[in-house]
Design a protein around this motif. Sequence first.
Motif, PDB file in Angstrom:
ATOM      1  N   LEU A  81     -26.170  -5.609   8.904  1.00 57.40           N
ATOM      2  CA  LEU A  81     -24.874  -5.635   8.235  1.00 57.40           C
ATOM      3  C   LEU A  81     -25.068  -6.879   7.435  1.00 57.40           C
ATOM      4  O   LEU A  81     -25.349  -7.800   7.738  1.00 57.40           O
ATOM      5  N   ASN A  82     -24.470  -6.913   6.060  1.00 56.82           N
ATOM      6  CA  ASN A  82     -24.514  -8.070   5.349  1.00 56.82           C
ATOM      7  C   ASN A  82     -23.206  -9.107   6.050  1.00 56.82           C
ATOM      8  O   ASN A  82     -22.398  -8.495   6.341  1.00 56.82           O
ATOM      9  N   PRO A  83     -23.285 -10.537   5.557  1.00 58.28           N
ATOM     10  CA  PRO A  83     -22.188 -11.306   6.104  1.00 58.28           C
ATOM     11  C   PRO A  83     -20.758 -10.849   5.709  1.00 58.28           C
ATOM     12  O   PRO A  83     -19.851 -10.985   6.778  1.00 58.28           O
ATOM     13  N   THR A  84     -20.419 -10.324   4.634  1.00 60.55           N
ATOM     14  CA  THR A  84     -19.273 -10.065   4.111  1.00 60.55           C
ATOM     15  C   THR A  84     -18.573  -8.934   5.015  1.00 60.55           C
ATOM     16  O   THR A  84     -17.699  -8.937   5.666  1.00 60.55           O
ATOM     17  N   ALA A  85     -19.614  -7.896   4.969  1.00 58.50           N
ATOM     18  CA  ALA A  85     -19.018  -6.643   5.939  1.00 58.50           C
ATOM     19  C   ALA A  85     -18.774  -6.935   7.164  1.00 58.50           C
ATOM     20  O   ALA A  85     -17.744  -6.698   7.767  1.00 58.50           O
ATOM     21  N   ALA A  86     -19.847  -7.970   7.729  1.00 57.01           N
ATOM     22  CA  ALA A  86     -19.644  -8.106   9.140  1.00 57.01           C
ATOM     23  C   ALA A  86     -18.210  -9.038   9.286  1.00 57.01           C
ATOM     24  O   ALA A  86     -17.617  -8.750  10.445  1.00 57.01           O
ATOM     25  N   THR A 120     -15.505 -19.545  17.202  1.00 57.33           N
ATOM     26  CA  THR A 120     -16.753 -19.682  17.541  1.00 57.33           C
ATOM     27  C   THR A 120     -17.430 -18.104  17.497  1.00 57.33           C
ATOM     28  O   THR A 120     -18.397 -18.049  17.041  1.00 57.33           O
ATOM     29  N   SER A 121     -16.708 -17.221  17.902  1.00 58.05           N
ATOM     30  CA  SER A 121     -17.254 -15.898  17.933  1.00 58.05           C
ATOM     31  C   SER A 121     -17.395 -15.518  16.305  1.00 58.05           C
ATOM     32  O   SER A 121     -18.454 -14.943  16.106  1.00 58.05           O
ATOM     33  N   VAL A 122     -16.520 -15.633  15.617  1.00 57.59           N
ATOM     34  CA  VAL A 122     -16.501 -15.245  14.202  1.00 57.59           C
ATOM     35  C   VAL A 122     -17.820 -15.947  13.744  1.00 57.59           C
ATOM     36  O   VAL A 122     -18.630 -15.577  12.938  1.00 57.59           O
ATOM     37  N   LEU A 123     -17.763 -17.300  13.916  1.00 55.13           N
ATOM     38  CA  LEU A 123     -18.941 -18.215  13.300  1.00 55.13           C
ATOM     39  C   LEU A 123     -20.321 -17.613  13.657  1.00 55.13           C
ATOM     40  O   LEU A 123     -21.264 -17.533  12.945  1.00 55.13           O
ATOM     41  N   MET A 124     -20.209 -17.060  15.083  1.00 56.11           N
ATOM     42  CA  MET A 124     -21.467 -16.502  15.515  1.00 56.11           C
ATOM     43  C   MET A 124     -21.983 -15.368  14.653  1.00 56.11           C
ATOM     44  O   MET A 124     -23.176 -15.063  14.507  1.00 56.11           O
ATOM     45  N   VAL A 125     -21.128 -14.493  14.290  1.00 55.96           N
ATOM     46  CA  VAL A 125     -21.358 -13.381  13.493  1.00 55.96           C
ATOM     47  C   VAL A 125     -21.726 -13.856  11.950  1.00 55.96           C
ATOM     48  O   VAL A 125     -22.835 -13.488  11.298  1.00 55.96           O
ATOM     49  N   TRP A 126     -21.163 -14.947  11.564  1.00 52.72           N
ATOM     50  CA  TRP A 126     -21.450 -15.428  10.333  1.00 52.72           C
ATOM     51  C   TRP A 126     -22.870 -16.161   9.966  1.00 52.72           C
ATOM     52  O   TRP A 126     -23.619 -15.830   9.203  1.00 52.72           O
ATOM     53  N   ARG A 127     -23.230 -17.038  11.202  1.00 53.63           N
ATOM     54  CA  ARG A 127     -24.572 -17.710  11.198  1.00 53.63           C
ATOM     55  C   ARG A 127     -25.493 -16.670  11.388  1.00 53.63           C
ATOM     56  O   ARG A 127     -25.472 -15.923  12.293  1.00 53.63           O
ATOM     57  N   PHE A 145     -20.077  -6.817  21.416  1.00 54.70           N
ATOM     58  CA  PHE A 145     -20.835  -5.352  20.899  1.00 54.70           C
ATOM     59  C   PHE A 145     -21.259  -5.219  19.449  1.00 54.70           C
ATOM     60  O   PHE A 145     -22.279  -4.478  19.296  1.00 54.70           O
ATOM     61  N   LEU A 146     -20.474  -5.866  18.630  1.00 47.65           N
ATOM     62  CA  LEU A 146     -20.842  -5.479  17.132  1.00 47.65           C
ATOM     63  C   LEU A 146     -22.294  -6.201  16.748  1.00 47.65           C
ATOM     64  O   LEU A 146     -23.164  -5.811  16.216  1.00 47.65           O
ATOM     65  N   LEU A 147     -22.258  -7.571  17.348  1.00 48.58           N
ATOM     66  CA  LEU A 147     -23.698  -8.126  17.348  1.00 48.58           C
ATOM     67  C   LEU A 147     -24.742  -7.488  18.134  1.00 48.58           C
ATOM     68  O   LEU A 147     -25.773  -7.702  17.315  1.00 48.58           O
ATOM     69  N   LEU A 148     -24.361  -6.959  19.073  1.00 50.42           N
ATOM     70  CA  LEU A 148     -25.517  -6.330  19.878  1.00 50.42           C
ATOM     71  C   LEU A 148     -25.963  -4.862  18.990  1.00 50.42           C
ATOM     72  O   LEU A 148     -27.218  -4.763  18.980  1.00 50.42           O
ATOM     73  N   VAL A 149     -24.781  -4.544  18.246  1.00 48.20           N
ATOM     74  CA  VAL A 149     -25.368  -3.353  17.501  1.00 48.20           C
ATOM     75  C   VAL A 149     -26.138  -3.841  16.326  1.00 48.20           C
ATOM     76  O   VAL A 149     -27.208  -2.956  15.603  1.00 48.20           O
ATOM     77  N   THR A 150     -25.704  -4.688  15.655  1.00 50.99           N
ATOM     78  CA  THR A 150     -26.335  -5.167  14.288  1.00 50.99           C
ATOM     79  C   THR A 150     -27.457  -5.872  14.331  1.00 50.99           C
ATOM     80  O   THR A 150     -28.035  -6.133  13.372  1.00 50.99           O
ATOM     81  N   ARG A 151     -27.600  -6.873  15.382  1.00 55.59           N
ATOM     82  CA  ARG A 151     -28.929  -7.823  15.158  1.00 55.59           C
ATOM     83  C   ARG A 151     -30.054  -6.928  15.713  1.00 55.59           C
ATOM     84  O   ARG A 151     -30.024  -6.208  16.548  1.00 55.59           O
ATOM     85  N   ARG A 152     -31.316  -7.688  14.968  1.00 56.96           N
ATOM     86  CA  ARG A 152     -32.463  -6.927  15.075  1.00 56.96           C
ATOM     87  C   ARG A 152     -33.383  -7.529  16.428  1.00 56.96           C
ATOM     88  O   ARG A 152     -33.937  -6.693  17.049  1.00 56.96           O
ATOM     89  N   ARG A 153     -33.239  -8.695  16.266  1.00 55.31           N
ATOM     90  CA  ARG A 153     -34.226  -9.394  17.442  1.00 55.31           C
ATOM     91  C   ARG A 153     -33.711  -9.267  18.611  1.00 55.31           C
ATOM     92  O   ARG A 153     -32.155  -9.503  18.913  1.00 55.31           O
ATOM     93  N   ALA A 154     -34.499  -9.215  19.461  1.00 53.64           N
ATOM     94  CA  ALA A 154     -33.991  -9.114  21.080  1.00 53.64           C
ATOM     95  C   ALA A 154     -33.301 -10.560  21.469  1.00 53.64           C
ATOM     96  O   ALA A 154     -32.129 -10.526  22.093  1.00 53.64           O
TER      97      ALA A 154
END
Lengths: 219, 672
Positions: free
Chosen positions: A96-101, A20-27, A142-151
């Motif tokens: 970050l683009n999905p592949t890199a993420a 689920t974590s990985v999917l969260m980064v992907w979607r 943490f990665l999500l926190l750093v890379t996502r733009r919206r609050a």
Amino acid sequence: MVETVYPQLIGLFAGGLLLTSVLMVWRHSLLASIRLLATQGIILAALVATIGMHEGEAELLVVSGLVLVVKGVALPWVLARQSRATTHMADESPRLNPTAALLAVALLTILSYAVSSRLAGLNASIPAHAAPIGLAMVLVGFLLLVTRRRARSQLVGFLLLDNGIATIAFLTSGGVPLLLELGVSLDVLLVVLILYAFAGRMSNKFGNTDIDQLRELHD
Amino acid sequence: MMGIGAGLLVQLVVALMAVIVAVVVPALWRARLGGPLCVLVSAAGCVTGVLAMSGELGGLVVPLALPVDALQFSPDRLGGLFMVVVSGVGVLVSLYGMGSVRGPGASRTSWAALPVFLVGMQLVSASADTLSFLLAWEVMTLASTVLLLANHSNRATVASATIWYSVMSQLSFFFILAGFAVLAAVSGSTGFAAMATVPPGSWEASVAFVLLILGFAGKAELVPLHVWVPKMLPEAPSHVAAAMSGAMVKIGVYGALVVCVRLLPGGPPWWGVLVMILGGVSALYGILQASVSSNLKVLLAYSTTENMGLAFLGVGASMLLRSYAAVPAADAALLASLLLVVSHAAFKTTLFLGAGAVDHATGEMDLDRLGGLGRRLPLTAATFGVASLGAAALPITSGFVAEWMLLQALIHGSRIEGNVVSVAASVAMPMAVAVVALTAGLALLTFVKGYGIAFLARPRSAAASSAQEVPPAMHVSLVAGALSVVVLGLLPGPLAAVIASCVGPDIVPHVRSVGLAGVELPGIGVLLDPVTFLLLTVLVAVPVMVAVVVSARRHRPRRSALPWGGGGSRARPRMQYTATSYAEPLVRVFDDVLKPSRDVQVTHVGESRYLVERVEVEQRVSDVFESRLYRPVLNVAQRFGVLARQAQNGSIHRYLGYSFIAFLTVLIVVSF
């Protein structure tokens, strides 16, 4: 038979958490992320229940119920309700683009395995073997926190981080005392409510919740 | 044994009461109750100081919960002397504050900070170990900062001036802290007694010495750490400015003396040369700036730099001479600086309080807009005049005695019984004499200007012409200050003897009181007896004056009109000298040092190129050290700030990224 099923269940649920974590980064869609978060909460509750049944501790079962209610239902519900209210459900365009993420997630997972094995005093119990998953969840959050733009997407990252911490706690030491767990859960709920109110004000004021625009420093 | 401890305890308790009173009591009664308590704090300080000067031992030991040595407050004789000086100023200042302070200067905060400031200064001179010294030092500095901020709401310049002051005082605190740290590391203890065992020849001692002297020079307003002075003192309420200039700078000198006489006596000759250079440059630069300044308080502030420079010059000369075993001259130089410190406390406090009275009466500090105050504020004028005599080092005042003794020490210093002491001393001493001589001349000019332009002639503005004499409450401290200037000058013998007894125990300058309270230095064979001198002068002057008066009665006075009066009998106020025009020749002579910026604007009548409607001349003398030394440093700091802005750009993602990277780094470092 129980003795053979138990490690498999632990592995299954831990795998589910990581997936689920990985999917969260992907979607990129916020709603999808929220659904994944709910799923993750349910899996976490199941994990706790499994450990509780195996250890024969009633308290852990109560905690499992609490996790189910808070992380599986309440928090996703709060997030989803607010998100539906806002019409522009524009997809997140992460930094970050999905592949890199996904590559980064792989690296972080490897790192957490490498680090956990060296990190002090992990006992040899079956759940402790799965503990690196918790660390990986923390790192991915943490990665999500750093890379996502919206609050709001960042909020998802924050909750993932929190889930990771909870996972580590349950896997290594059979969870924290009930009272503490209750306090932490309420804290997280409160933080989410406050941040949501904040994000709502932001989108009312600026039309979106892109926190890149919040960079004016004041004295 | 008990006296000093009890005295210190009384100071602390009364100061605490004063703070409580200032906070609790309503505005109407704040000055009436807080003022006497501040006077009481200072009086207790005076008594304690006198006890310490008389050689009593003992004090206050405050154990701490922290794992450090207990705080020790037990003043030695030298500390006692400075306690008396500081408290004496404190009494005058508190009395004056009771009568004068209105508006923001009389706020709750200001009245609470004043006793803290006073007691802080007294505790610095009572400290017997580094920790209590630094603690009291910070209390003093912080309280003075609070006091300086009093006018922040109605004057925009106060905030920036306070920033300058805070930064400079923290800089000097840093130097002092570092210096003491070096000494403590070498000696293994924070007590002064243990630190005195550090061999002065070692390189650690030299490092500590340079750091400490720089730090104390900053508090004593010496160049190049003086830049806060001309900004800060004009902005402060007058009694606070008087306390800072009259008392706080003395603490800087006290610190330097503790280093030179107590902790590290007998250092190499270059220490003395260093202190002499520091003092000499400060004296010259200070008096030059003072002589061209047209703001009365800035003038007084720079003149403090000059006086403290001379005091350091004396200390440096004493160290240099002592290292070449020219003991009598060295003692005389040290004694001279102490006399200078005492007399400066008297006259500079009076001058600042007098300037405060002028401010109170006219609301104007620009000399170019004052004038004619002698007739309107007779008592203020008289006291300011007496104090100006002291500042210009003219006879029958304390300033004269001090500078006389300094000159004697310097003149007699380079030779012992006709033999040259050393090359360094025979070069340094004549140069020091030249510095003192030039300084004395410029000081005379400065205070002729300060007094003459402000109090004589005719008023140059409406504010000056409508000035009213200040309330009698303020006169008390003005008169007391002026009296002390004269008394200290008339009785140099006993004063010098008392001060000499305070320098000990290692150094006891040989000084005798002769004649009618005159002073004699048998070591270098000089003698000064102001009272006899005064009586002789009167004996000569009275017949001459009688003759002049009698002859003036016989001949009718002749009236002469000024050539540029346009035939009129009286010149207009605008035709008088102003402070700027009076100092103009001096600015031309010292153009290279002062680097004034001039701006001449000519407005023509209509289209005409030949008819001039108005000419405006503006001349500004900025502080060379500020523009050449501090501005470049500040600019570099600013450039670094811009760079730091790039790393610190306000983006939340970047901050999160920083913590993510830090987290990963910690994980990796911990596991490998």
